[in-house]
Each structure stands twice: as structure tokens, then as C-alpha cells.
Scaffold this active site. Structure first.
Site, mmCIF file in Angstrom:
data_model
loop_
_atom_site.group_PDB
_atom_site.id
_atom_site.type_symbol
_atom_site.label_atom_id
_atom_site.label_comp_id
_atom_site.label_asym_id
_atom_site.label_seq_id
_atom_site.Cartn_x
_atom_site.Cartn_y
_atom_site.Cartn_z
ATOM 1 N N HIS A 13 -0.586 -3.186 -3.455
ATOM 2 C CA HIS A 13 0.644 -2.423 -3.136
ATOM 3 C C HIS A 13 1.783 -3.006 -3.960
ATOM 4 O O HIS A 13 2.291 -4.085 -3.674
ATOM 5 C CB HIS A 13 0.978 -2.538 -1.642
ATOM 6 C CG HIS A 13 2.175 -1.723 -1.239
ATOM 7 N ND1 HIS A 13 2.149 -0.833 -0.178
ATOM 8 C CD2 HIS A 13 3.426 -1.645 -1.737
ATOM 9 C CE1 HIS A 13 3.334 -0.252 -0.062
ATOM 10 N NE2 HIS A 13 4.133 -0.744 -1.002
ATOM 11 N N HIS A 15 5.442 -2.075 -6.471
ATOM 12 C CA HIS A 15 6.453 -1.217 -7.109
ATOM 13 C C HIS A 15 6.850 -1.863 -8.432
ATOM 14 O O HIS A 15 7.260 -3.026 -8.451
ATOM 15 C CB HIS A 15 7.709 -1.109 -6.242
ATOM 16 C CG HIS A 15 7.449 -0.557 -4.876
ATOM 17 N ND1 HIS A 15 7.600 0.777 -4.569
ATOM 18 C CD2 HIS A 15 7.022 -1.146 -3.731
ATOM 19 C CE1 HIS A 15 7.289 0.984 -3.295
ATOM 20 N NE2 HIS A 15 6.936 -0.167 -2.763
ATOM 21 N N ASN A 41 7.015 5.978 -5.782
ATOM 22 C CA ASN A 41 8.361 6.401 -5.336
ATOM 23 C C ASN A 41 9.423 6.172 -6.408
ATOM 24 O O ASN A 41 10.416 5.497 -6.198
ATOM 25 C CB ASN A 41 8.750 5.718 -4.018
ATOM 26 C CG ASN A 41 8.840 4.201 -4.128
ATOM 27 O OD1 ASN A 41 8.163 3.578 -4.953
ATOM 28 N ND2 ASN A 41 9.674 3.600 -3.303
ATOM 29 N N LYS A 99 0.157 8.501 -1.281
ATOM 30 C CA LYS A 99 1.047 7.698 -0.441
ATOM 31 C C LYS A 99 1.883 8.607 0.435
ATOM 32 O O LYS A 99 2.550 9.522 -0.058
ATOM 33 C CB LYS A 99 1.968 6.843 -1.327
ATOM 34 C CG LYS A 99 2.993 6.012 -0.568
ATOM 35 C CD LYS A 99 2.365 4.822 0.148
ATOM 36 C CE LYS A 99 3.363 4.099 1.051
ATOM 37 N NZ LYS A 99 4.185 3.136 0.336
ATOM 38 N N HIS A 136 3.227 4.522 4.779
ATOM 39 C CA HIS A 136 4.391 3.741 5.206
ATOM 40 C C HIS A 136 4.582 4.080 6.679
ATOM 41 O O HIS A 136 5.062 5.164 7.011
ATOM 42 C CB HIS A 136 5.643 4.098 4.389
ATOM 43 C CG HIS A 136 6.830 3.267 4.774
ATOM 44 N ND1 HIS A 136 7.356 2.300 3.958
ATOM 45 C CD2 HIS A 136 7.556 3.229 5.923
ATOM 46 C CE1 HIS A 136 8.367 1.692 4.578
ATOM 47 N NE2 HIS A 136 8.515 2.253 5.767
ATOM 48 N N HIS A 174 1.829 -2.733 4.324
ATOM 49 C CA HIS A 174 2.768 -3.793 4.725
ATOM 50 C C HIS A 174 2.953 -3.867 6.240
ATOM 51 O O HIS A 174 4.047 -3.615 6.741
ATOM 52 C CB HIS A 174 4.114 -3.653 4.008
ATOM 53 C CG HIS A 174 4.626 -2.236 3.843
ATOM 54 N ND1 HIS A 174 4.786 -1.367 4.890
ATOM 55 C CD2 HIS A 174 4.994 -1.548 2.749
ATOM 56 C CE1 HIS A 174 5.245 -0.212 4.440
ATOM 57 N NE2 HIS A 174 5.374 -0.305 3.135
ATOM 58 N N ASP A 247 3.931 -5.548 -2.007
ATOM 59 C CA ASP A 247 5.103 -4.680 -1.847
ATOM 60 C C ASP A 247 6.288 -5.239 -2.625
ATOM 61 O O ASP A 247 7.442 -5.017 -2.244
ATOM 62 C CB ASP A 247 5.464 -4.475 -0.369
ATOM 63 C CG ASP A 247 6.410 -3.296 -0.163
ATOM 64 O OD1 ASP A 247 6.473 -2.425 -1.053
ATOM 65 O OD2 ASP A 247 7.090 -3.255 0.872
HETATM 66 O O1 DOR Z 1 11.502 -2.592 1.289
HETATM 67 C C1 DOR Z 1 10.950 -1.651 0.747
HETATM 68 N N1 DOR Z 1 11.194 -1.341 -0.540
HETATM 69 N N2 DOR Z 1 10.089 -0.911 1.446
HETATM 70 C C2 DOR Z 1 9.572 0.208 0.949
HETATM 71 O O2 DOR Z 1 8.822 0.842 1.652
HETATM 72 C C3 DOR Z 1 9.962 0.702 -0.383
HETATM 73 C C4 DOR Z 1 10.398 -0.391 -1.239
HETATM 74 C C5 DOR Z 1 11.092 0.068 -2.493
HETATM 75 O O3 DOR Z 1 10.599 0.973 -3.147
HETATM 76 O O4 DOR Z 1 12.124 -0.518 -2.840
HETATM 77 ZN ZN ZN Z 2 6.176 -0.431 -0.869
#
Ligand code: DOR
Ligand code: ZN
Length: 343
Positions: A13, A15, A41, A99, A136, A174, A247
């Protein structure tokens, strides 16, 4: 010197964003991990196979030449996702999951799903085509206390989803509560969970006691100590339903240190080191390899990685920020010492 060597791990997971941020953060992950499940995202979100393949190319361009790393792409589920797109995704060797963000739950979730029941036909298609659903798991109801939103999601939506789609592989992403751990433990082998380093290492005092520390703010929000202990117990239990997903979610320092800061902890700079610290504190370093390198790959039906990484017990200080020029990202444990270092 004390060292531990484990099979090359995967981050299930992650980003990485795009553009200049991608170029800054991706080398951190590519140094540590063989593969990562890439969150969709972006602005705008990655909703189609075509967009995901374009995004994958951009990520491939950002991998330092000397490193071997594979991005595993996902698609962002919306109320307008079609069964045809799910079919296309399931047939693509590069797309590994969908997702589900409840609309409004977190960063860039505005295009997420507003009516979860309305997308049941899509979940049926995913179940039939055997492509995993990543969730999520937080309700978005303003009336629900932010510390209760994960538990409420399980009661309001998740139980019903797993009852209706027993063949659908689901990752509750998470997890942050004892209730989520219990739910996953009690579910079939089709239900698993990722756990972040910050939820293993810190409780909400790190965020809120003695001053507000925005770099510990993420969603789902860090909970009280009893929940942290339940997560450590799950991660170090050797139960293959729980595996590594950082995450890691980079935001510019200026967007974190402000009156309304963004949610997300940046941990890719030291992900394995942070997990090693959590496992060592629980006297469970022998359980790190399964959690980091085996169970996630097995759940996604990917071959386990060959090759190894070695961590040594050497103290080093995390820099205050990463990124050149006006691109500043503040990492988790900035300016603090870590006890483990990746060789
Ligand atoms: O804290 C977070 N940041 N939780 C998420 O689900 C998304 C992530 C983000 O994309 O910054
Ligand atoms: Zn995430």
C-alpha cells in the site's frame, strides 16, 4: 554487528503521486522494496486501465537505473466504474486491484463511492473475475467521531460486503483498531489487512500530547495505546492475513504545517527500519520476513521475491526534509535517530 537479512519485501500500500514529488519519493521505495501496490488517488484519480498504464510508465521513468522495482497498479473505484472496465482490469497483467474510497473519507477521495450498496453489482463482477478489492474502511458521517470511523465502517458496511461476496478477496487497508484486527482474524482467508509503521509505533499522544504534531496526522487517525498493542500483536503473530503496507503518503511540508493540514505520513525513506524497530520492541524480529516479504505476495498470488535485503543495527539520523528547492517533504521521525539501517 547485529544484522538481519530477509527476502526482498513488498509494500502492499503506497502513494507515490506524480510529477516532481514522484521523482523525489520513488527512489526511497525502490531501494527497499521489490514491488509496491500503487494507490490511484491522484488528481484526477486513476479510474481506467488506460490511465493506469500511462501512470505506470511515468513511475517506471522515475526508477533509478541501478534499481529493480515493479509498480503494481490499482484502479480507483467510482459510482461510474463499468463492468467492462473491471473485465479489462482483471485481464491486464499490470492491474492488481480496485481501491474503494468512501467519498470524502480522505485525501483525494471526492470522486469515491457515495453509495456503497449501489456498487454491489461491481463487487459481484470483481468476485467473479477474481480481482481484489482494497478498502479504505472509514465512514464519512460527520456525526461519527473521527476515532470511531473505522469501527463504524466495519459494522455498517464491511460485514455486509463480506457476507454478500464471500469469494471476493478484500484487503482492509491500514487497520488501526482492535476491532478491525478481530474482524480480519474472524473472517475467511479471503480477507486480509495491511498495517502501517506509524500505527505500530505510535499512539495518539504522539499526535496530540504536548503540542500538535501534523506529521503524525494520517487517516485513519492514530488511535489509543490499546489499539496500537492489538496491531503489534497481529503484525507479529505470524498470521498471514496481516502484511506490510506503509501507506507512505507524501505531502509538501507547507501543506502539512498549516491551519488545516493534509492527512498522510511520509515513511518511504525508512520504511523497513521503522517496521524493524516495531518488531524488535515486540521481541519478534523473526516474524518480520513473513509480514514484509511473504504474506502480501501470497495474498495477491504473486511469486515471492528472490534476493535479500539486510538491515544492520546502526544508528542514523533522519534528515529534516527530503526534496530539492521548494519541494520539501518532512519524513516520519525527522531529525530523530533510528536504530536500524538498510545496507
Ligand atoms: O493519511 C492518509 N493519506 N490516508 C489516506 O487514506 C490517503 C493518504 C493520502 O493519499 O495522502
Ligand atoms: Zn493510503
Amino acid at each position: 554487528m547485529k544484522t538481519i537479512t530477509i527476502t526482498k519485501p513488498d509494500d502492499l500500500h503506497l502513494h507515490v503521486r506524480n510529477g516532481a514529488v514522484l521523482k523525489t519519493v520513488l527512489p526511497h521505495t525502490a531501494r527497499q522494496f521489490a514491488r509496491a501496490i500503487i494507490m490511484p488517488n491522484l488528481k484526477p484519480p486513476v479510474t481506467t486501465v488506460a490511465q493506469a498504464l500511462t501512470y505506470r510508465e511515468e513511475i517506471l521513468q522515475a526508477i533509478p537505473a541501478e534499481l529493480d522495482f515493479a509498480p503494481l497498479m490499482t484502479l480507483y473505484l467510482t459510482g461510474s466504474t463499468t463492468e467492462a472496465e473491471i473485465k479489462k482490469a482483471a485481464a491486464s497483467e499490470h492491474i492488481h486491484a480496485f481501491k474503494l474510497y468512501p467519498a470524502g473519507a480522505t485525501t483525494n477521495s471526492d470522486s469515491g463511492v457515495a453509495d456503497i450498496k449501489a456498487i454491489y453489482p461491481l463487487l459481484a463482477a470483481m468476485e467473479r473475475l477474481d480481482i481484489p478489492l482494497l478498502i479504505h474502511g472509514e465512514v464519512t458521517d460527520d456525526a461519527c467521531d473521527i476515532f470511531d470511523r473505522e469501527r463504524a465502517f466495519i459494522d455498517t458496511y464491511l460485514t455486509d460486503i463480506t457476507d454478500n461476496f464471500p469469494g471476493l478477496r478484500i484487503v482492509l487497508e491500514h487497520v488501526t483498531t482492535a476491532e478491525a484486527v478481530q474482524f480480519v482474524q474472524a473472517s475467511s482467508t479471503n480477507v486480509a489487512a495491511t498495517i502501517t509503521p506509524q500505527h505500530l509505533l505510535f499512539n495518539r499522544n504522539a499526535l496530540l500530547a504536548g503540542g500538535i504534531r501534523p506529521h503524525y496526522y494520517c487517516l485513519p487517525i492514530i488511535k489509543r495505546e490499546s489499539h496500537r498493542l492489538a496491531l503489534v500483536e497481529a503484525a507479529t503473530s505470524g498470521n498471514p492475513k496481516f502484511f506490510l503496507g506503509t501507506d507512505s503518503a507524501p505531502h509538501l511540508t507547507s501543506l502539512k504545517e498549516t491551519a488545516c493540514g493534509c492527512a498522510g505520513c511520509y515513511s518511504a525513506h525508512a520504511a523497513l527500519e521503522l517496521y524493524a524497530e516495531a518488531f524488535e520492541r515486540a521481541d519478534a524480529l523473526d516474524k518480520l520476513e513473513g509480514f514484509a516479504s511473504f504474506y502480501g505476495a501470497d495474498f495477491y498470488r504473486l511469486p515471492r521475491n528472490s534476493g535479500t535485503v539486510t538491515l544492520e543495527k546502526t544508528a542514523w539520523k533522519v534528515p529534516p526534509t527530503y526534496g530539492k528547492g521548494n519541494l520539501s517533504i518532512t519524513p516520519l521521525k525527522a531529525n530523530e535517530e533510528l536504530g536500524w539501517k538498510l545496507q
